[in-house]
Design an enzyme around this catalytic site. Structure first.
Site: not given
Length: 183
Positions: A37, A121
């Site tokens: 995620h 990220h």
């Protein structure tokens, strides 16, 4: 007491594309693909009342879908001890504005500001015990990585166990990103 954070979850095809990054790094604990995620805002451990207020506050955020491009790899930590490797998410205006909306809304309800600067990220692995050289070599071999782009049509409120990080995560609520884009 749940440990909460908001995130963009990844479509299955992108998660499967990213599984090619797993392995090849000694002493790394690779994240399971179902737990990949993009964290937007770490909220932390809160009581049930605050968790309900967070859910309500997030439901008022209105944004258009967010294009997501994952390209390149990096690591967090320092020169002596890296602690994680990650795939870079392009910091598009849409993504940065969604994150900023969440930050402002959560601060207005009294939560402290996020201490770390937002660096979009996807964490690939935790590197407890991997050396800087091993991480640098791993990044060099895989550094040109890119995944298929996608459009995030929702963000989620997730909870995790406090113990080790990396999942498993529980989806507490999902919020659509369906505001029409300006022409």
């Amino acid at each position: 007491m749940p440990r909460l954070f908001t995130a963009l979850t990844l479509p299955e095809d992108v998660r499967m594309w990213m599984t090619g990054l797993r392995g090849g790094l000694r002493n790394a604990r690779f994240i399971d693909p179902e737990n990949y995620h993009v964290t937007l805002r770490f909220i932390g451990d809160v009581d049930e009342r605050v968790a309900d207020e967070v859910a309500h506050t997030l439901s008022r955020i209105r944004r258009a879908p967010v294009p997501v491009t994952i390209s390149g790899l990096g690591s967090f930590g320092n020169k002596k001890q890296p602690h994680s490797v990650w795939a870079r998410v392009e910091p598009t205006p849409e993504l940065m504005e969604l994150q900023a909306d969440q930050e402002r809304a959560l601060q207005r309800m009294g939560l402290p500001a996020e201490a770390r600067r937002f660096t979009p990220h996807v964490t690939i692995a935790r590197c407890k015990g991997a050396t800087s050289r091993e991480v640098a070599d791993w990044l060099t071999v895989r550094g040109a990585f890119c995944a298929p782009p996608f459009v995030a049509e929702e963000f989620a409120l997730l909870s995790s166990r406090a113990s080790v990080g990396g999942g498993p995560y529980v989806t507490e609520d999902v919020y659509p990103l369906n505001l029409a884009r300006a022409a």
